[in-house]
Design a protein around this motif. Structure first.
Motif, short mmCIF file in Angstrom:
data_model
loop_
_atom_site.label_atom_id
_atom_site.label_comp_id
_atom_site.label_asym_id
_atom_site.label_seq_id
_atom_site.Cartn_x
_atom_site.Cartn_y
_atom_site.Cartn_z
N ALA A 12 0.83 -1.20 0.00
CA ALA A 12 0.00 0.00 0.00
C ALA A 12 0.87 1.25 0.00
N LEU A 13 1.96 1.23 0.75
CA LEU A 13 2.87 2.37 0.78
C LEU A 13 3.62 2.52 -0.53
N VAL A 14 4.08 1.41 -1.10
CA VAL A 14 4.77 1.47 -2.39
C VAL A 14 3.84 2.07 -3.44
N ALA A 15 2.58 1.62 -3.45
CA ALA A 15 1.62 2.13 -4.43
C ALA A 15 1.35 3.61 -4.22
N ARG A 16 1.26 4.04 -2.94
CA ARG A 16 0.93 5.44 -2.67
C ARG A 16 2.12 6.36 -2.89
N LEU A 17 3.32 5.92 -2.48
CA LEU A 17 4.50 6.77 -2.54
C LEU A 17 5.26 6.63 -3.86
N GLY A 18 5.01 5.55 -4.60
CA GLY A 18 5.64 5.36 -5.89
C GLY A 18 7.09 4.96 -5.84
N SER A 19 7.54 4.42 -4.70
CA SER A 19 8.96 4.10 -4.56
C SER A 19 9.15 3.09 -3.45
N LEU A 20 9.99 2.06 -3.69
CA LEU A 20 10.33 1.11 -2.64
C LEU A 20 11.14 1.78 -1.54
N ALA A 22 11.06 4.97 -0.60
CA ALA A 22 10.19 5.82 0.23
C ALA A 22 9.35 4.96 1.17
N ALA A 23 8.86 3.82 0.68
CA ALA A 23 8.08 2.94 1.54
C ALA A 23 8.94 2.39 2.68
N ALA A 24 10.20 2.04 2.38
CA ALA A 24 11.10 1.53 3.40
C ALA A 24 11.36 2.59 4.48
N GLU A 25 11.55 3.85 4.06
CA GLU A 25 11.77 4.92 5.03
C GLU A 25 10.54 5.12 5.91
N GLU A 26 9.35 5.05 5.33
CA GLU A 26 8.11 5.22 6.09
C GLU A 26 7.95 4.10 7.12
N LEU A 27 8.35 2.90 6.74
CA LEU A 27 8.21 1.74 7.63
C LEU A 27 9.40 1.57 8.57
N ALA A 28 10.46 2.39 8.37
CA ALA A 28 11.68 2.29 9.17
C ALA A 28 12.31 0.90 9.04
#
Length: 319
Positions: A12-20, A22-28
């Motif tokens: 869901a984060l990858v789809a929303r942020l458009g980047s693996l 960015a998703a990794a940073e959001e999830l720490a």
């Protein structure tokens, strides 16, 4: 199908942020961890889900379908967690220590708001001095303390969170001799008149700085009683501005423009550190800091203190 909630959250984060990344940073987490989660989803669903495009990603038709469901599933899981936390918070009596000023002027409103948010919760509130807060919490006599900040302020065993800012203004009756003075003339007369306080007292040196001598101070059973004496012309007091605002507007009280006023203060919600605090205490501490709880506590009109509700609440005070 073996997909996990964590995989869906990552997608869901990858789809929303458009980047693996960015998703990794959001999830720490690391980017390879997100990449591995995506690989597992692709294999499980038999669809690439997204392709690299223009420095980012583009969802496939299957990816777009999964993105809509993934966001909904993650939202439902978060909602379930909140429901479970509320159920845990409601599973017993919450023992609350309140300082006298908070108990009189806001505790009833906060307790009402909390019990509406956490149906079935029972709350026992007892008034204790601020000086005893830290020891009583550390000894598990109470789950949470509301009002003045515990002493010492940096107690290592406590989580201390500010939740309501207030102001105190100096007031007198419109006919009081000080109501006609201002500036140096007012400052020179302040200590010659009687001051009223509630049961917690008031350290005037802390509020107004060094004083040449202590004024005559009368400690009443409540700030409401002190304010009644001031209203009748017997003296002056530092009153909570949001409490006396209607009387100031209606000329039932006069605000004295003393230097250094209005005086700002904070009420605090204090628990044991969150490894030892009860779920109910953490829930009340969190709820107390919300904008909705603040609005409820400072709204004009109606009772503010604690009315007796069967065995749920001890103390009966109104503003």
């Amino acid at each position: 199908m073996s997909m996990t909630l964590n995989q869906l959250k990552a997608f869901a984060l990858v789809a929303r942020l458009g980047s693996l990344r960015a998703a990794a940073e959001e999830l720490a987490v690391s980017e390879p961890a997100v990449s591995a989660a995506m690989a597992a989803l692709r294999q499980d669903l038999g669809d690439p889900l997204f392709v690299r495009a223009g420095g980012g990603i583009a969802l496939t038709a299957g990816g777009r379908a999964l993105a809509a469901h993934a966001q909904e599933i993650v939202g439902l899981a978060d909602h379930a967690r909140r429901e479970v936390a509320q159920a845990e918070a409601a599973s017993g009596s919450l023992r609350v220590l309140a300082t006298a000023d908070f108990a009189e002027h806001a505790a009833g409103r906060l307790v009402d708001y909390y019990t509406k948010r956490v149906p079935g919760a029972t709350v026992d509130v007892v008034v204790e001095p601020a000086a005893d807060m830290a020891a009583l919490l550390a000894n598990h006599a109470y789950d949470i303390a509301l009002g003045s900040r515990p002493e010492p302020p940096q107690h290592p065993a406590l989580e201390v969170v500010p939740f309501l800012r207030y102001q105190r203004v100096l007031v007198a009756s419109p006919g009081h001799p000080l109501a006609r003075l201002e500036g140096a003339a007012l400052a020179g007369q302040l200590l010659a008149h009687r001051w009223f306080t509630g049961p917690a007292g008031l350290d005037l040196r802390r509020w107004l700085g060094p004083l040449p001598g202590p004024p005559e101070t009368i400690e009443m059973s409540s700030e409401t009683s002190a304010l009644a004496a001031v209203r009748s012309g017997e003296g002056i007091m530092l009153a909570l501005e949001h409490i006396v605002r209607p009387e100031l507007a209606g000329d039932l009280l006069a605000r004295l423009p003393a230097a250094g006023t209005p005086l700002s203060g904070l009420w605090w919600a204090s628990t044991l550190d969150h490894g030892r605090a009860t779920a109910a205490a953490r829930a009340l501490q969190r709820i107390a800091g919300t904008a909705q709880a603040t609005a409820a506590m400072v709204a004009p009109g109606g009772p503010r203190g604690l009315a007796r509700r069967g065995s749920k609440v001890h103390v009966a005070l109104w503003s």
